[in-house]
Design an enzyme around this catalytic site. Structure first.
Site, PDB file in Angstrom:
ATOM      1  N   TRP A   1      23.289  27.818 -17.250  1.00 47.27           N
ATOM      2  CA  TRP A   1      22.493  26.826 -17.982  1.00 47.27           C
ATOM      3  C   TRP A   1      21.008  27.175 -18.025  1.00 47.27           C
ATOM      4  O   TRP A   1      20.251  26.560 -18.762  1.00 47.27           O
ATOM      5  CB  TRP A   1      22.645  25.441 -17.340  1.00 47.27           C
TER       6      TRP A   1
ATOM      7  N   HIS B   1      19.560  38.182 -12.355  1.00 44.67           N
ATOM      8  CA  HIS B   1      19.539  37.969 -13.804  1.00 44.67           C
ATOM      9  C   HIS B   1      18.277  38.636 -14.376  1.00 44.67           C
ATOM     10  O   HIS B   1      17.233  38.654 -13.720  1.00 44.67           O
ATOM     11  CB  HIS B   1      19.537  36.470 -14.121  1.00 44.67           C
TER      12      HIS B   1
ATOM     13  N   GLU C   1      24.848  42.635 -18.612  1.00 44.95           N
ATOM     14  CA  GLU C   1      24.095  41.900 -19.624  1.00 44.95           C
ATOM     15  C   GLU C   1      22.980  42.775 -20.187  1.00 44.95           C
ATOM     16  O   GLU C   1      21.904  42.873 -19.590  1.00 44.95           O
ATOM     17  CB  GLU C   1      23.467  40.645 -18.997  1.00 44.95           C
TER      18      GLU C   1
ATOM     19  N   SER D   1      24.562  36.835 -25.873  1.00 46.50           N
ATOM     20  CA  SER D   1      24.933  36.282 -27.175  1.00 46.50           C
ATOM     21  C   SER D   1      26.447  36.139 -27.368  1.00 46.50           C
ATOM     22  O   SER D   1      26.957  36.350 -28.475  1.00 46.50           O
ATOM     23  CB  SER D   1      24.302  37.106 -28.309  1.00 46.50           C
TER      24      SER D   1
ATOM     25  N   GLY E   1      24.930  32.131 -21.813  1.00 45.25           N
ATOM     26  CA  GLY E   1      23.717  31.338 -21.701  1.00 45.25           C
ATOM     27  C   GLY E   1      23.713  30.208 -22.721  1.00 45.25           C
ATOM     28  O   GLY E   1      24.356  29.176 -22.534  1.00 45.25           O
ATOM     29  N   GLY E   2      23.034  30.419 -23.842  1.00 49.36           N
ATOM     30  CA  GLY E   2      22.851  29.380 -24.863  1.00 49.36           C
ATOM     31  C   GLY E   2      24.119  28.633 -25.238  1.00 49.36           C
ATOM     32  O   GLY E   2      24.135  27.388 -25.275  1.00 49.36           O
TER      33      GLY E   2
HETATM   34  P1  PGA Z   1      22.847  34.180 -23.958  1.00 51.06           P
HETATM   35  O1  PGA Z   1      22.396  34.432 -22.408  1.00 51.06           O
HETATM   36  O2  PGA Z   1      24.325  33.883 -23.926  1.00 51.06           O
HETATM   37  O3  PGA Z   1      22.025  32.993 -24.376  1.00 51.06           O
HETATM   38  O4  PGA Z   1      22.540  35.418 -24.686  1.00 51.06           O
HETATM   39  C1  PGA Z   1      23.220  35.135 -21.518  1.00 51.06           C
HETATM   40  C2  PGA Z   1      22.591  35.137 -20.147  1.00 51.06           C
HETATM   41  O5  PGA Z   1      21.348  35.227 -20.049  1.00 51.06           O
HETATM   42  O6  PGA Z   1      23.307  35.063 -19.126  1.00 51.06           O
END
Ligand code: PGA
Length: 269
Positions: free
Chosen positions: A20, A111, A181, A227, A248-249
């Site tokens: 989150w 991260h 990532e 993403s 993430g988003g």
């Molecule tokens: P995102 O972020 O899905 O918004 O690209 C992934 C993350 O930072 O773990």
């Protein structure tokens, strides 16, 4: 962790993890987790075939724990960071002992936002990984290259080097999750291709094998992050070495995150 079958087929239980970041306060967290649980229950999601975890901000964790335990929700949760220290004069830091006391299963470590915005070094990431394991938490170790790294060194050199340092202090058999990532894919809407993710995930699995042995490597889940959306998760999950996603988003939208969790519906298995 999961075992291998006799013929060596992959039986790792996929993990769909929602990071989150600094979003949702504890009241919003309660509402969100309730909605997510309802949505997955409605869809008859089989949690044994795809594990679901949320990573709220520290101030939400007690509320999320209370809700999950009171309603016996089949969701896991974890923190977004951990201190390398156990206790003491470390203003603002959170000990792994505190996270364990709140029933956290996982903790995200290294991260790219922490590496970039807080200058976390590979050595600090390694110290945090050691602290997590010491306190009985499963580290979700994030590695990934920037666009410049990609151009200069190719796709796997930087994540491989980061993972070597992060795992150096661990013993064979340690339950650890790795998240690949690519920094250029995070929050950009430009995900890696499934083939790119697979190539790096395979290289990362070799690092786990080299440091922790083949058996641990076969059991370690390697996630892709950057993403990930409901409409692209299936491609990643078809890859032999990709065992889930760190989202993430899209993890902040119940419909979108449920769609990601229910990737089997689109993978066509
Ligand atoms: P995102 O972020 O899905 O918004 O690209 C992934 C993350 O930072 O773990």
């Amino acid at each position: 962790m999961a075992a291998l079958t006799n013929d060596g087929a992959r039986t790792r239980v996929p993990l769909l993890a929602g990071n989150w970041k600094m979003n949702l306060d504890h009241l919003q967290a309660i509402a969100f987790v309730q909605k997510l649980a309802w949505s997955l229950k409605d869809a008859r999601h089989d949690f044994a075939s795809a594990e679901v975890a949320v990573f709220p901000p520290f101030t939400d964790i007690r509320s999320v724990q209370t809700l999950i335990s009171a309603d016996r929700l089949p969701l896991k949760f974890g923190a977004q960071d951990i201190s390398a220290h156990d206790s003491g004069a470390y203003t603002g830091e959170i000990s792994g002992a505190f996270l364990k006391a709140l029933d956290c299963t996982y903790v995200i470590i290294g991260h790219s936002e922490r590496r970039t915005l807080h200058n976390e070094s590979d050595e600090q990431v390694a110290a945090k990984v050691t602290a997590a394991v010491k306190h009985g938490l499963v580290p979700v170790v994030c590695v990934g290259e920037t666009a410049e790294d990609l151009e200069e060194h190719g796709p796997s050199a930087v994540p491989v080097a980061q993972l070597r340092v992060a795992l150096a202090g661990l013993q064979a058999g340690t339950d650890v999750v790795v998240a690949y990532e690519p920094v250029w894919a995070i929050g950009s809407g430009q995900a890696a291709t499934p083939e790119q993710a697979e190539q790096v995930a395979a290289a990362l699995r070799s690092v786990v094998a080299e440091l922790l042995g083949d058996e641990t490597a076969a059991e370690t889940r390697i996630l892709y992050g950057g993403s990930v959306k409901a409409n692209n998760i299936a491609g990643f999950m078809r890859q032999a070495n990709v065992d889930g996603a760190l989202v993430g988003g899209a993890s902040l939208d119940v419909t979108e995150f449920s769609g990601i969790v229910r990737f089997q519906k689109h993978v066509g298995t």
